[in-house]
Design a protein around this motif. Structure first.
Motif, PDB file in Angstrom:
ATOM      1  N   LYS A 550      -9.992  -5.550 -41.517  1.00 38.74           N
ATOM      2  CA  LYS A 550     -10.392  -6.313 -40.607  1.00 38.74           C
ATOM      3  C   LYS A 550     -11.580  -5.163 -39.867  1.00 38.74           C
ATOM      4  CE  LYS A 550     -11.492  -9.671 -38.396  1.00 38.74           C
ATOM      5  NZ  LYS A 550     -13.126  -9.655 -37.782  1.00 38.74           N
ATOM      6  N   LEU A 551     -10.717  -4.229 -39.502  1.00 42.54           N
ATOM      7  CA  LEU A 551     -12.188  -2.714 -39.107  1.00 42.54           C
ATOM      8  C   LEU A 551     -13.136  -2.805 -40.545  1.00 42.54           C
ATOM      9  CD1 LEU A 551     -12.800  -1.794 -37.302  1.00 42.54           C
ATOM     10  CD2 LEU A 551     -11.525  -0.119 -38.150  1.00 42.54           C
ATOM     11  N   LEU A 552     -13.080  -2.314 -41.593  1.00 45.39           N
ATOM     12  CA  LEU A 552     -14.007  -2.454 -41.860  1.00 45.39           C
ATOM     13  C   LEU A 552     -14.531  -3.183 -42.469  1.00 45.39           C
ATOM     14  CD1 LEU A 552     -11.056  -1.164 -45.067  1.00 45.39           C
ATOM     15  CD2 LEU A 552     -12.999   0.755 -43.200  1.00 45.39           C
ATOM     16  N   TYR A 553     -13.623  -4.230 -43.050  1.00 46.80           N
ATOM     17  CA  TYR A 553     -15.113  -5.672 -43.235  1.00 46.80           C
ATOM     18  C   TYR A 553     -16.103  -6.052 -41.539  1.00 46.80           C
ATOM     19  CZ  TYR A 553     -16.475 -10.682 -42.752  1.00 46.80           C
ATOM     20  OH  TYR A 553     -17.521 -11.821 -42.195  1.00 46.80           O
ATOM     21  N   ASP A 554     -15.548  -5.954 -40.465  1.00 44.75           N
ATOM     22  CA  ASP A 554     -15.995  -5.811 -39.447  1.00 44.75           C
ATOM     23  C   ASP A 554     -17.905  -4.477 -39.435  1.00 44.75           C
ATOM     24  OD1 ASP A 554     -15.244  -8.159 -38.020  1.00 44.75           O
ATOM     25  OD2 ASP A 554     -13.500  -6.797 -36.911  1.00 44.75           O
TER      26      ASP A 554
END
Length: 608
Positions: A550-554
């Motif tokens: 999720k962090l990488l996506y954001d």
């Protein structure tokens, strides 16, 4: 009501149209437990609002009827048309008609009623949940107490959720889950849960894999029609059975294609009849069996398992007389002669000749070369100098080089997967797909990256690399097919939509050619979009992976050109934050403070 149970079974199990007593044929071939299991699958799939307690007595009645149909004085109904028998039994019960919303179907007769039943089943909502989430200890207690009852319950629940899955797949899933429990339930309670947590991902991967294969199969047939589907099957089975002649393979493939439309529509009566006729004919041909060791072994399997065995069969040994490479140009006069009269036969023969020689190739590579060859034939075969014309047109097309290049690509991907490990490789896939389609939601990209990572985890086990290409490209294309089918990518990303609408064999190369989207205008990074809390202080690695993705996506969708080094720094900081806060006295407060710092660091990184 006994007819209902029996006929629900017949919706599923293959029967021979020539049999004088269809139910006795089924009862004899499936044997007792198989007969009961198939009846249960049929009832659950066609009557999703029923309860297990409603169905169990009907299965028992079906079993009784099976015995009667195999007696010296079989019932008259044993010879009735299967579809009519099933539908009449359902429609005779006002309770079932009302409970299952089938009144509109029962008002019809004959073929219209059959179509209505098939359409009704296809519209039943599907839930691909694999199992209940009850603790291993509870499942083990039920499993040990009454194994048959546990298996019965699993079949019933899974069939209700997956109304379009063929019965042999459902029974294979059941067998796989039973093996997990049989292994884990002999351990202590704590060890059983650990064992279950370890083995369950493998089981889930197996189920997802089979579901995706079947779903993609129907998508290809529906989107591209019989021609492409037939070409795929010609490649698949010619690779498996190189001892078969082209004419033998054409006959097998034509029969396979004939079963596809009813199977994909949910018309299991027609599907399974044709499937059994096909397998019986192939397994009954002694000339074919004498030359094909793999097929011969599958034909010795239980009738229910034969089809699945053939699908999973490894390529047989090539005939000694078969040349290593197919010289198209030496055969071009005959090819063009056939092509001008029957183009599909000529292309089928070309595909066959390539496939029997190249089991190490994917279907897609052979289709890409065949597409180029077809254009050359169209351009040249009606010319006097057709041989030289074809040679010139295909000067830059070399099937051996195409195969070698693709094998090299997938071997490199496997090497990356080995170095990174499963979870970091999945993160890398998340980054890759977010770069090229940042408009997609996190849920969409999480599923795509997870499924693609599953493909490489599965296919890279082939250490020598002989079959890594057909395994990986076929499964990758399946992922792409289901992704393009499930989502309207024209509203998400026009470049993805263009690839989704490409020719079948060119979809994956099209996706790989897409560059990071530099035109996407992202929303501001918001702390509310990315949450870290005490729930991350868990041993559940899946939860940790999800948070990291999720962090990488954001961050990546905020800056699709962000460097790999910056992403490594970000992932490292994510791990450091978790380790720090999970040992803090006030975990909640620590995560609140540190997550804000991590987000601030992320904002700075995307500015670089």
């Amino acid at each position: 009501m006994q007819l209902l149970a029996v006929c629900s079974l017949l919706v599923l199990l293959c029967v021979s149209a020539r049999s004088q007593n269809q139910i006795c044929t089924i009862f004899t071939e499936a044997k007792k437990d198989g007969f009961k299991a198939m009846a249960l699958v049929g009832l659950a799939q066609n009557l999703p609002d029923s309860l297990l307690d409603d169905v169990v007595p009907l299965v028992a009645e079906a079993f009784t009827m099976g015995i009667q149909c195999c007696s010296d004085e079989p019932l008259e109904d044993c010879n009735r048309d299967v579809a009519d028998l099933f539908q009449s039994a359902v429609c005779s019960s006002e309770t079932l008609v009302e409970k299952s919303n089938l009144k509109h179907c029962c008002e019809n007769t004959a073929i219209e009623r059959t179509h209505c039943f098939v359409d009704h089943k296809a519209k039943i909502p599907r839930d691909l949940s694999l199992t209940s989430e009850s603790p291993a200890a509870d499942q083990c207690e039920d499993f040990k107490k009454d194994r048959k009852a546990f298996v019965e319950s699993f079949i019933f629940r899974f069939s209700k959720r997956n109304t379009m899955l063929p019965p042999h797949v459902i029974l294979a899933v059941t067998k796989s889950y039973g093996e997990v429990l049989a292994t884990c339930c002999g351990k202590s309670e704590a060890e059983a849960q650990t064992c279950f947590n370890t083995k369950k991902p493998t089981f889930e991967h197996f189920v997802r894999n089979r579901v995706n294969e079947l779903k993609a199969l129907c998508i290809v047939h529906n989107k591209y029609g019989d021609r492409i589907f037939k070409a795929k099957k010609m490649i698949q089975y010619s690779q498996k059975m190189p001892q078969a002649s082209f004419q033998e393979m054409r006959g097998i493939v034509d029969k396979i294609v004939a079963t596809t439309a009813p199977c994909c529509s949910g018309d299991m009566i027609t599907c399974m009849k044709q499937r059994k006729v096909l397998v019986d004919e192939v397994c009954g041909d002694r000339s074919v069996l004498s030359r094909m060791a793999g097929l011969k072994m599958c034909c010795k399997e239980h009738a229910i398992d034969r089809g699945s065995c053939v699908e999973a069969m490894k390529p047989d040994t090539k005939p000694d007389s078969l040349s290593e490479h197919y010289d198209l140009h030496a055969d071009i006069a005959a090819v063009c002669h056939t092509f001008t009269k029957t183009p599909d036969v000529a292309l089928g023969k070309l595909i066959y000749e390539l496939s029997v020689r190249h089991p190490e190739s994917s279907q897609q590579v052979i289709l890409r070369f065949s597409k180029e060859a077809e254009q050359a034939f169209l351009q040249c075969c009606d010319k006097e100098d057709h041989a030289e014309c074809v040679r010139t047109a295909l000067a830059d097309s070399n099937i051996d080089k195409m195969i070698a290049d693709e094998i090299e690509y997938y071997k490199n991907m496997c090497a990356a997967e080995a170095v990174l490990g499963d979870y970091n490789f999945e993160k890398s896939m998340m980054v890759y797909y977010t770069r090229i389609m940042p408009q997609a939601s996190f849920v969409q990209l999480h599923m795509v990256s997870e499924t693609v990572a599953d493909v490489f985890h599965d296919c890279c086990k082939d250490q020598p690399g002989h079959l890594v290409l057909p395994c990986a490209e076929e499964k990758s294309t399946n992922v792409l097919d289901t992704t393009c089918n499930d989502d309207d990518y024209s509203s998400i990303n026009p470049r993805i939509a263009r690839c989704c609408n490409q020719s079948y064999s060119m979809r994956r190369p099209c996706i790989l050619a897409i560059q990071p989207d530099a035109e996407f205008t992202p929303p501001e990074l918001d702390a509310n979009d990315f949450h870290m809390g005490p729930e991350l202080c868990t041993k559940n690695s899946k939860d940790l992976l999800l948070s990291g993705k999720k962090l990488l996506y954001d961050v990546v969708r905020h800056k699709t050109s962000i460097t790999e080094d910056h992403l490594k720094t970000l992932s490292a900081n994510h791990s450091i934050t978790r380790e720090k806060c999970c040992t803090a006295e006030d975990k909640e407060a620590c995560f609140t403070d540190e997550a804000a710092k991590l987000l601030a660091e992320s904002v700075e990184l995307v500015k670089v």
